[in-house]
Scaffold this motif. Sequence first.
Motif, mmCIF file in Angstrom:
data_model
loop_
_atom_site.group_PDB
_atom_site.id
_atom_site.type_symbol
_atom_site.label_atom_id
_atom_site.label_comp_id
_atom_site.label_asym_id
_atom_site.label_seq_id
_atom_site.Cartn_x
_atom_site.Cartn_y
_atom_site.Cartn_z
ATOM 1 N N VAL A 1 39.127 49.979 33.187
ATOM 2 C CA VAL A 1 38.625 51.054 34.041
ATOM 3 C C VAL A 1 38.043 50.477 35.325
ATOM 4 O O VAL A 1 38.170 51.063 36.406
ATOM 5 N N ALA A 2 37.434 49.300 35.228
ATOM 6 C CA ALA A 2 36.834 48.662 36.400
ATOM 7 C C ALA A 2 37.867 48.283 37.460
ATOM 8 O O ALA A 2 37.514 48.006 38.611
ATOM 9 N N TYR A 3 39.146 48.269 37.063
ATOM 10 C CA TYR A 3 40.237 47.949 37.999
ATOM 11 C C TYR A 3 40.639 49.175 38.814
ATOM 12 O O TYR A 3 41.276 49.044 39.855
ATOM 13 N N GLN A 4 40.269 50.354 38.320
ATOM 14 C CA GLN A 4 40.589 51.592 39.027
ATOM 15 C C GLN A 4 39.658 51.758 40.232
ATOM 16 O O GLN A 4 38.737 50.973 40.439
ATOM 17 N N ALA A 5 39.925 52.786 41.023
ATOM 18 C CA ALA A 5 39.068 53.072 42.182
ATOM 19 C C ALA A 5 38.012 54.104 41.809
ATOM 20 O O ALA A 5 38.325 55.090 41.134
ATOM 21 N N PRO A 6 36.759 53.934 42.266
ATOM 22 C CA PRO A 6 36.257 52.747 42.982
ATOM 23 C C PRO A 6 36.117 51.558 42.032
ATOM 24 O O PRO A 6 35.686 51.712 40.895
ATOM 25 N N GLN A 7 36.486 50.392 42.519
ATOM 26 C CA GLN A 7 36.485 49.214 41.661
ATOM 27 C C GLN A 7 35.074 48.680 41.420
ATOM 28 O O GLN A 7 34.211 48.756 42.284
ATOM 29 N N ASP A 8 34.908 48.128 40.233
ATOM 30 C CA ASP A 8 33.671 47.439 39.874
ATOM 31 C C ASP A 8 34.058 45.988 39.576
ATOM 32 O O ASP A 8 34.412 45.644 38.442
ATOM 33 N N LEU A 9 34.035 45.144 40.597
ATOM 34 C CA LEU A 9 34.519 43.780 40.436
ATOM 35 C C LEU A 9 33.648 42.961 39.499
ATOM 36 O O LEU A 9 34.141 42.058 38.815
ATOM 37 N N GLY A 10 32.372 43.277 39.430
ATOM 38 C CA GLY A 10 31.499 42.579 38.489
ATOM 39 C C GLY A 10 31.905 42.841 37.057
ATOM 40 O O GLY A 10 31.995 41.914 36.238
ATOM 41 N N ALA A 11 32.151 44.103 36.746
ATOM 42 C CA ALA A 11 32.593 44.446 35.393
ATOM 43 C C ALA A 11 33.991 43.905 35.117
ATOM 44 O O ALA A 11 34.291 43.442 34.005
ATOM 45 N N ALA A 20 35.306 41.247 36.213
ATOM 46 C CA ALA A 20 35.242 39.798 36.006
ATOM 47 C C ALA A 20 34.882 39.420 34.572
ATOM 48 O O ALA A 20 35.109 38.277 34.155
ATOM 49 N N ALA A 21 34.329 40.371 33.816
ATOM 50 C CA ALA A 21 33.892 40.075 32.454
ATOM 51 C C ALA A 21 34.705 40.790 31.382
ATOM 52 O O ALA A 21 34.550 40.499 30.187
ATOM 53 N N GLU A 22 35.594 41.691 31.771
ATOM 54 C CA GLU A 22 36.342 42.504 30.812
ATOM 55 C C GLU A 22 37.370 41.652 30.075
ATOM 56 O O GLU A 22 38.163 40.930 30.688
ATOM 57 N N PRO A 23 37.409 41.718 28.734
ATOM 58 C CA PRO A 23 38.431 40.968 27.995
ATOM 59 C C PRO A 23 39.836 41.468 28.333
ATOM 60 O O PRO A 23 40.025 42.612 28.757
ATOM 61 N N GLY A 24 40.821 40.604 28.119
ATOM 62 C CA GLY A 24 42.208 40.971 28.374
ATOM 63 C C GLY A 24 43.097 40.634 27.196
ATOM 64 O O GLY A 24 42.902 39.620 26.516
ATOM 65 N N SER A 25 44.098 41.476 26.948
ATOM 66 C CA SER A 25 44.973 41.306 25.783
ATOM 67 C C SER A 25 45.821 40.047 25.863
ATOM 68 O O SER A 25 46.320 39.564 24.838
ATOM 69 N N ILE A 26 45.981 39.493 27.052
ATOM 70 C CA ILE A 26 46.864 38.339 27.203
ATOM 71 C C ILE A 26 46.162 37.021 26.881
ATOM 72 O O ILE A 26 46.803 35.973 26.821
ATOM 73 N N GLY A 41 36.769 36.740 38.362
ATOM 74 C CA GLY A 41 36.262 36.110 37.155
ATOM 75 C C GLY A 41 36.624 34.639 37.071
ATOM 76 O O GLY A 41 37.351 34.089 37.900
ATOM 77 N N ASN A 42 36.125 34.010 36.025
ATOM 78 C CA ASN A 42 36.360 32.597 35.771
ATOM 79 C C ASN A 42 37.473 32.467 34.729
ATOM 80 O O ASN A 42 37.294 32.870 33.576
ATOM 81 N N PRO A 43 38.634 31.919 35.116
ATOM 82 C CA PRO A 43 39.742 31.819 34.151
ATOM 83 C C PRO A 43 39.365 31.104 32.861
ATOM 84 O O PRO A 43 39.815 31.491 31.776
ATOM 85 N N ALA A 44 38.530 30.073 32.956
ATOM 86 C CA ALA A 44 38.145 29.331 31.751
ATOM 87 C C ALA A 44 37.327 30.192 30.797
ATOM 88 O O ALA A 44 37.450 30.069 29.574
#
Length: 284
Positions: free
Chosen positions: A50-60, A62-68, A155-158
Amino acid sequence: MRNSPTFVFVHGAFANSFSFAPLQAELALHGHRSVAVDLPGHGFEATFPVAYQAPQDLGALAAEPGSIKGVTLADNAARVIDVLERARQHGPTILVAHSRGGVTVTAAANARPELVDRIVYVSAWCPVDLAVGDYYAQPEMADVDAGAFAAALVGNPAELGLLRTNFRTADPAVLAAFKRAFAADLTDQEFRVFLNTFQPDENLDVGTSDDRARAATWGRVPRTYVRLADDASLPLAVQDRMIREADALTPDNPFDVRTLEGSHLRWLVHPGPAAELLADLAAS
């Protein structure tokens, strides 16, 4: 129809099967069947927070888990092999890779060469002498501008265990850099449409030196390299280097080399010439 080949398409980084739809339509009108693979964590398996949608929340974001997270090159190759096994029941297969997808099809052909009648690399990574990551330090890549991805990285890839890129940025400098890298010969409208097919996340694993092309397996498969003449993200010098290295590895089975004009993405947006080229390969 059994002797007619099935084209199996493998996408590049941050992409998915959707990008091949116009090309598949053109191929169908040439009388050819095809299937586009979504690698694990791509397509409808992707994460769009949801944070990727507009308006974006880049802080959130950066921390959201991803399925990949945790997806490996071996996982990607297994997905392609599964599709090849099913397609091979209906006749020959032509495995087509774009960009980073070349790493996956190389791994698949290393493992199961008997499933592939021809590999087609379209400005795709074909690691032979080096692991993919090591090519980036070579002189042929010196003019590639990686600044757009660095500026759009979230976010931090590591910590995330994945690469996350904000393709929905409105930063004009970043958008201009993306366009120069991938689509300088497309209109701004075409470029933005394609950009909105990208997904934000990509897996980290591009393989090691153990995942380079192997003469005994991959090297048995007939192969074509389609050079994209105006590609700024994978320059001709890099494409030609990989062709030379592959031909040196298996001199009795060199690349059949073709060239299409255009940028990294043009052949997918305006697929007529590519469809004709692939149809010609199917007939040969």
